[in-house]
Design an enzyme around this catalytic site. Structure first.
Site, PDB file in Angstrom:
ATOM      1  CD1 TRP B 323       1.176   9.842  -7.491  1.00 33.24           C
ATOM      2  CD2 TRP B 323       1.350   8.306  -5.879  1.00 33.24           C
ATOM      3  NE1 TRP B 323       2.402   9.994  -6.896  1.00 33.24           N
ATOM      4  CE2 TRP B 323       2.533   9.070  -5.896  1.00 33.24           C
ATOM      5  CE3 TRP B 323       1.230   7.285  -4.943  1.00 33.24           C
ATOM      6  CZ2 TRP B 323       3.585   8.840  -5.029  1.00 33.24           C
ATOM      7  CZ3 TRP B 323       2.277   7.042  -4.076  1.00 33.24           C
ATOM      8  CH2 TRP B 323       3.436   7.814  -4.115  1.00 33.24           C
ATOM      9  CG  HIS B 324      -0.466   4.004  -4.285  1.00 32.01           C
ATOM     10  ND1 HIS B 324      -1.439   4.940  -4.040  1.00 32.01           N
ATOM     11  CD2 HIS B 324       0.300   3.952  -3.172  1.00 32.01           C
ATOM     12  CE1 HIS B 324      -1.257   5.434  -2.819  1.00 32.01           C
ATOM     13  NE2 HIS B 324      -0.214   4.857  -2.278  1.00 32.01           N
ATOM     14  N   GLY B 325      -0.108   2.928  -8.741  1.00 30.89           N
ATOM     15  CA  GLY B 325       0.232   2.014  -9.824  1.00 30.89           C
ATOM     16  C   GLY B 325      -0.892   1.961 -10.833  1.00 30.89           C
ATOM     17  CG  PHE B 479       4.074   2.940  -5.434  1.00 33.60           C
ATOM     18  CD1 PHE B 479       3.628   1.932  -6.278  1.00 33.60           C
ATOM     19  CD2 PHE B 479       3.898   2.782  -4.089  1.00 33.60           C
ATOM     20  CE1 PHE B 479       3.030   0.798  -5.773  1.00 33.60           C
ATOM     21  CE2 PHE B 479       3.290   1.659  -3.573  1.00 33.60           C
ATOM     22  CZ  PHE B 479       2.866   0.660  -4.408  1.00 33.60           C
TER      23      PHE B 479
END
Lengths: 376, 479
Positions: B323-325, B479
């Site tokens: 989800w962050h990257g 993000f």
């Protein structure tokens, strides 16, 4: 019930644009608004008082701090930290002849333990010894790592001190090259401070102010507030900081924790900055002689060998300023043709002494003219 | 638009002026317009278009779910929303990564083909608002929530500028409900909101930015950096990311509070957690609870045996990392955190006999070792979070564990070392003070204007004296 809107026709019109008649019309609503405003006013006033108190304390602290001063120190601790000194009024005595030296690490005395061995001090001693009827002072405004924008600022600042002559001692890379490994952090800070100092700012050209974004709405605060001056002194130099405009760069960056800056050309290649230095000084001091001195080696190569002796820079300077009244160009290669006076990338004590002697021969006619010194 | 920029300093009073003059529907319209202005500031226009599109689709889907008569139809509409949202997210965030990964596998297996790797820009805050809109439709589907009464309400819920770009990821049950109401505020709300804005700004422009200078310098030259430098930078980054992100949350919560809106808290002294499980419940709470409610629980949570629970934890944390990257480093970060949580879970089941520790239990001396262990597990995870690539992360970790340390030596100037250590210590003391109850949480009532004003003045003084020479965007913006 009193109707608020009757007393405030402008507000009524305004709200009508958005909201019809949504303005509170009852006493209760009016009180609700007041209940919101009063604590805000109290809190805002308290905050302002605390801030003003802190500003007062900072002013007191600035008053007692032993700041390095260009006239009392043989070299300043970098303009970055000692810039406050440059906003001081003229301090040298009326019967003193002042020569302002604007240079970088060589003039600063990098790799030299004793400031008295720097060529600026040597030049001052020679001038005083040669002419007992006057006192001479060489204000060494050299910056370790100083580059062209710093020198333009100092050229503007020189006007406040009424010198006899101003010397720009530059490497080629100081003004013509862009060193990709040199984030101009200090220069940026110097610009943000001196660039808003009124006596300096009035002499800076509009393109220069534009290039370095020196027109921020609250920028003037940086030179007006003691808190911000104190903040500046807390910034112990040493790290390679960040060039401004990080916001746009970080936006362009796709990685999260990517370094938040990229190297950017801090000053244009070519001669634009040399002209800025010349024109800025001329605006402030129309009649004072100035000299552009080229350093003998190409420091960009960081290897003081004979093959790196720089032979192209001085001719370029001479071609630029040929025929300009009061502008002298001196070729440093004549001073130290061999590389034997360098310890590493900077002069040894012997190198400083020889360079100081060479400068003395050229500066003396400017500050004690027996006949008009002709431009080279 | 950055909170720590001059443009925002001008933008926010204009928003507040509108808030003071307008009410109800015009006020909501005003806030939607200003939120889109905030979001579009300095960004390509189609980012805002995408935001609008997502909102419009989810508004329609939620209405259809509410009107649908059969469970199958309801499920069908939900799938449209979920697939639509995940497709948008996948297209802009993960397609490039997946294509590159495909090419890499193709190379390894000598399959002899490669797919073109698109170079798509990543709209700011897409992960945040996509999760937010998904939670809305899922909650409507689950019957926990009635669909928004008007499109305007939902548009404001999705685009509400304080939390649009980097959270907290709000549930519709909390935010949509408030935005649909009067948005009444008291003087305490305004005072407290402004105090939190000042507090967040100080954390960002002083502490986080200064730490960032050290971290960027060392991680930018990790090959030549000394092990001590890397150690300092890794600890520094752990605190930088906390101070940066919690500062954003503080400002977001403060801005909303001045408008009479209460957002959820996003951090609760995460670096004093005793277990990784507790850490994950105290760090980025709005994300961890989202993953728990919409992913972990539907997967079965901890109800299907110890090993299935471990599998669920890994799955959730892997997706949490991604989800962050879209990169291997975030995947590894998620797996590392997941490993910590899973190990604790197994320890609790097989060693402690399934006894649950109360995460709200006051701290005691016996918690010191668990806190230190948890903290360092988390610090190591930050190497993956910060590194540009898996290779860089493993190179740095390799330096920690294989190279001789030698005498303490920093290439970073000593003044930066001390400054970084000072800010880290302050951040730790502040958390400790809060956890031990020396400093209570932000007061809700009876907030004195004089005290608030004095705090603003002191914080403004601290900012002016100590602000860092950088102005970088918040880390979680991307993000």
């Amino acid at each position: 019930m009193p109707v608020l809107t009757e007393k405030r026709p402008i507000l009524r019109k305004l709200e009508g644009l958005f909201n019809g008649t949504q303005r509170p019309t009852t006493m209760a609503a009016q009180q609700e608004e007041r209940a919101l405003l009063k604590p805000l006013l109290i809190a805002g006033t308290t905050a302002l008082l605390v801030l003003l108190g802190a500003e007062g304390v900072a002013r007191g602290v600035m008053g007692v701090l032993p700041l390095p001063h260009s006239y009392t120190h043989p070299r300043n601790l970098m303009l970055d930290r000692g810039w406050v000194a440059y906003t001081a009024p003229r301090l040298h005595a009326a019967d003193e002849k002042l020569i302002i030296l604007i240079a970088n690490s060589q003039g600063y005395g990098r790799e030299m333990g004793d400031p008295q061995q720097i060529y600026a001090a040597h030049l001052q001693r020679r001038l005083n010894a040669a002419d007992r009827s006057h006192r001479y002072r060489v204000a060494n405004w050299s910056m370790n790592g100083g580059i062209a924008p710093d020198m333009v600022l100092l050229a503007a600042r020189a006007a406040a001190h009424t010198p006899e002559a101003v010397l720009f001692v530059t490497y080629r890379h100081t003004v013509l090259d862009v060193r990709s490994d040199y984030p101009a952090y200090f220069s940026n800070r110097n610009l943000q401070y001196l660039g808003y100092e009124p006596s300096v700012r009035r002499l800076l050209s509009k393109p220069f102010l534009r290039r370095y974004s020196l027109s921020r709405p609250l920028g003037w605060l940086t030179s007006a507030s003691s808190l911000l001056q104190l903040h500046h002194l807390f910034m112990v130099p040493g790290h390679k900081g960040v060039i401004g405009r990080v916001q746009a760069q970080s936006r362009a960056s796709t990685s999260s924790a990517a370094p938040s800056y990229r190297e950017q050309p801090w000053h244009p290649r070519g001669e634009e900055m040399l002209w800025e230095m010349h024109d800025t000084l001329r605006r402030g001091l129309p009649a004072v002689p100035m000299a552009f001195v080229s350093m003998p080696i190409d420091l960009s190569l960081m290897a003081p060998e004979n093959r790196n002796v720089l032979r192209s820079y001085a001719p370029r300077l001479q071609a630029m300023f040929f025929g300009r009244p009061g502008v002298h160009v001196w070729d440093g290669v004549e001073a130290i043709p061999q590389a034997s006076f360098y310890s590493n990338t900077h002069f040894t004590a012997e190198g400083h002494a020889q360079f100081g002697d060479w400068l003395f021969d050229r500066v003396q006619p400017l500050v004690r003219p027996t006949s008009a010194a002709a431009p080279d | 638009m950055l909170f720590n920029s001059l443009s925002f300093l001008l933008f926010f009073p204009i928003v507040l002026l509108g808030h003071a003059l307008l009410k109800d529907r015009p006020l909501r319209l005003w806030l939607v317009i200003m939120s889109y202005v905030f979001y579009s500031w300095g960004q390509p226009w189609w980012y805002a278009g995408l935001l609008f599109f997502t909102t419009a689709v989810d508004y329609q889907v939620a209405q259809r779910i509410a009107l649908a008569r059969s469970p199958r139809a309801r499920k069908g509409w939900l799938m449209i929303s979920v697939i639509g949202n995940l497709s948008v997210l996948g297209l802009f965030k993960y397609l490039e990564y997946l294509m590159a990964l495909t090419n890499r596998f193709s190379g390894w297996l000598h399959l002899g083909f490669s797919v073109p790797v698109p170079d798509l820009p990543l709209p700011v805050g897409i992960s945040f608002y996509t999760f937010q809109t998904m939670s809305y439709t899922i909650d409507v589907y689950r019957g926990k929530l009635a669909p928004a009464r008007s499109f305007l309400n939902l548009a404001l819920y999705v685009a509400f500028f304080p939390q649009l770009v980097a959270g907290p990821i709000e549930r519709a049950g909390n935010l949509l409900h408030q935005l649909s109401q009067k948005m009444a505020r008291t003087s305490e709300d305004v005072l407290l909101g402004l105090t939190r804005i000042f507090w967040g700004l100080a954390k960002k422009v002083v502490a986080a930015e200064w730490l960032g200078i050290v971290v960027n310098r060392v991680y930018g030259h990790h090959e030549t950096a000394t092990t001590w430098d890397l150690l300092l930078a890794t600890y520094g980054f752990a605190f930088q990311v906390y101070l940066d992100f919690s500062a954003y949350s503080d400002i977001a919560i403060g801005l909303s509070r001045t408008m009479g809106i209460r957002l959820v808290e996003n951090f609760r002294t995460p670096y004093l957690a005793r277990t990784m499980s507790e850490y994950w419940n105290r760090w980025h709470i709005s994300l961890s609870t989202w993953l728990r409610d919409y992913l972990y629980f539907p997967l079965g949570g901890s109800r299907k045996g110890a090993w299935r629970t471990v599998l669920n934890i890994f799955l959730v944390m892997m997706l949490g990392g991604l989800w962050h990257g879209a990169s291997n480093t975030f995947l590894l970060w998620g797996l590392w955190i997941g490993l910590g949580i899973a190990l604790y879970h197994l320890y609790r089941i097989y060693i402690l006999g399934g006894v649950k520790d109360d995460p709200e239990r006051p701290l005691a001396w016996r918690d010191l070792v668990p806190i230190i262990l948890t903290f360092h597990w988390m610090v190591l995870s930050r190497v993956f979070f910060r590194a540009h690539s898996g290779e860089q992360a493993f190179h740095i970790l390799g330096k920690f564990f294989t190279q001789p340390w030698g005498p303490v030596h920093f290439d970073v100037p000593l003044c930066d070392v001390w400054r970084a250590v000072g800010f880290m210590a302050l951040a730790m003391v502040a958390q400790l003070a809060r956890r031990l109850g020396w400093r209570t949480t932000w007061p809700a009532q009876g907030y004195s204007p004089v005290l608030a004003g004095a705090l603003w003045g002191l914080l403004a003084t601290a900012i002016l004296l100590l602000f860092a020479p950088t102005q970088s965007q918040f880390i979680y913006f991307q993000f």
